[in-house]
Design a protein around this motif. Structure first.
Motif, PDB file in Angstrom:
ATOM      1  N   UNK A 226      13.059  20.873  -2.772  1.00 45.56           N
ATOM      2  CA  UNK A 226      13.944  20.490  -1.671  1.00 45.56           C
ATOM      3  C   UNK A 226      14.418  21.762  -0.983  1.00 45.56           C
ATOM      4  N   UNK A 227      14.390  21.738   0.356  1.00 43.47           N
ATOM      5  CA  UNK A 227      14.794  22.894   1.139  1.00 43.47           C
ATOM      6  C   UNK A 227      15.976  22.530   2.034  1.00 43.47           C
ATOM      7  N   UNK A 228      16.835  23.484   2.259  1.00 44.69           N
ATOM      8  CA  UNK A 228      18.006  23.224   3.088  1.00 44.69           C
ATOM      9  C   UNK A 228      17.584  22.816   4.502  1.00 44.69           C
ATOM     10  N   UNK A 229      18.126  21.719   4.996  1.00 47.93           N
ATOM     11  CA  UNK A 229      17.801  21.301   6.369  1.00 47.93           C
ATOM     12  C   UNK A 229      18.662  21.987   7.429  1.00 47.93           C
ATOM     13  N   UNK A 230      19.718  22.705   7.016  1.00 49.08           N
ATOM     14  CA  UNK A 230      20.706  23.222   7.963  1.00 49.08           C
ATOM     15  C   UNK A 230      21.155  24.633   7.593  1.00 49.08           C
ATOM     16  N   UNK A 231      21.854  25.238   8.555  1.00 51.40           N
ATOM     17  CA  UNK A 231      22.600  26.466   8.280  1.00 51.40           C
ATOM     18  C   UNK A 231      24.012  26.080   7.873  1.00 51.40           C
ATOM     19  N   UNK A 232      24.500  26.675   6.795  1.00 50.03           N
ATOM     20  CA  UNK A 232      25.846  26.338   6.366  1.00 50.03           C
ATOM     21  C   UNK A 232      26.224  26.994   5.066  1.00 50.03           C
TER      22      UNK A 232
END
Length: 294
Positions: free
Chosen positions: A165-171
């Motif tokens: 699973x990869x981060x979908x967003x910046x945060x």
């Protein structure tokens, strides 16, 4: 008139009306709380009241006494109980929010690299039944990969099991759970609803992205870490309230670490970029993500 109807019945009827007004016209966190009260709290009170009033009605019939107020009480109790049909999905009814009214929406990257199937997702209740009926998960998704829905008791038999699973967003990562055991598919032996998770406060909007049911021990980020789209964050598991291995993802306004219960939050629209087809994909859609992830 009010005396005949009963002051308690009048107050209850007014309260029910206020809750429905909050759900349909006020929305936000007030609508989310009102929806939960309508679907979870009032039916219990109504059932207790109905049982008591039915007993009193039987007694009055035996004593050959007439009581119009008891009949009114029973009608009001039935009004309280009625939303249980929506809670049990006997009457599938989506939480009455719209994409146009719910702000802000976000468009994010796809969190997986292999061809994915949308198990549940979209704006309509028929495509997103387990989620759309709750305020917090109004536009949530459950993602799977072939093979799925195979009734196997082994997690390893499911296509999405252990996928990255990869981060979908910046945060910023605000919460992590990594130690809950993955359960056997088809069982209810879970410790929490969400299982293992990663919660991200989105840099662009200040809202929150939730990714649930991750594999025990697979989460690679910690609270306070900054993530960018494409950063590895964990693997798909079957922890929490889950019928089979899948990735649950949704977007909400409130900080999930500060809500009283997961359903007591305002869900917000979630769209995806760099995928073939609709940016808000519906149930049974096959997704081929573009190779943009790290």
């Amino acid at each position: 008139m009010l005396r005949k109807y009963g002051y308690t019945n009048g107050a209850l009827t007014g309260f029910i009306l206020l809750l429905w007004i909050s759900v349909f016209f006020i929305g936000g966190i007030y609508g989310a709380y009102s929806w939960a009260i309508l679907k979870l709290v009032l039916p219990i009170l109504g059932a207790l009241g109905l049982m008591i009033n039915l007993i009193m009605l039987i007694i009055s019939i035996v004593k050959k006494q007439k009581s119009a107020k008891l009949f009114i009480n029973i009608v009001v109790n039935i009004m309280l109980i009625f939303p249980i049909l929506m809670t049990m999905n006997s009457i599938p009814f989506a939480y009455p929010n719209t994409i146009e009214r719910a702000h802000p929406s976000i468009t994010v990257s796809w969190p997986l690299t292999s061809e994915t199937v949308v198990g549940w997702g979209g704006n309509d209740v028929k495509d997103n039944l387990p989620h759309a009926v709750w305020a917090s998960e109004r536009w949530a998704y459950d993602l799977v990969m072939e093979p799925y829905s195979i009734n196997s008791e082994s997690n390893e038999d499911y296509g999405i099991w252990n996928k990255e699973i990869y981060s979908p967003v910046s945060g910023i990562v605000i919460a992590v759970s990594n130690n809950e055991a993955d359960i056997t598919p088809g069982t209810e032996d879970f410790k929490s609803i969400e299982g293992n998770y990663v919660y991200i406060k989105i840099k662009e909007t200040g809202t929150y992205l939730l990714l649930n049911h991750l594999k025990k021990g697979s989460v690679s980020v910690e609270v306070g870490n900054t993530v960018e789209p494409g950063d590895f964050i964990g693997r798909v598991g079957n922890s929490g309230s889950s019928s089979e291995p899948h990735l649950h993802i949704h977007h909400q306004r409130q900080d999930p670490t500060k809500v009283i219960h997961p359903v007591l939050a305002e869900g917000l629209p979630l769209f995806f970029q760099d995928i073939d087809g609709n940016s808000m994909p519906n149930k049974d859609t096959f997704i081929k993500p573009h190779p943009l992830l790290k």
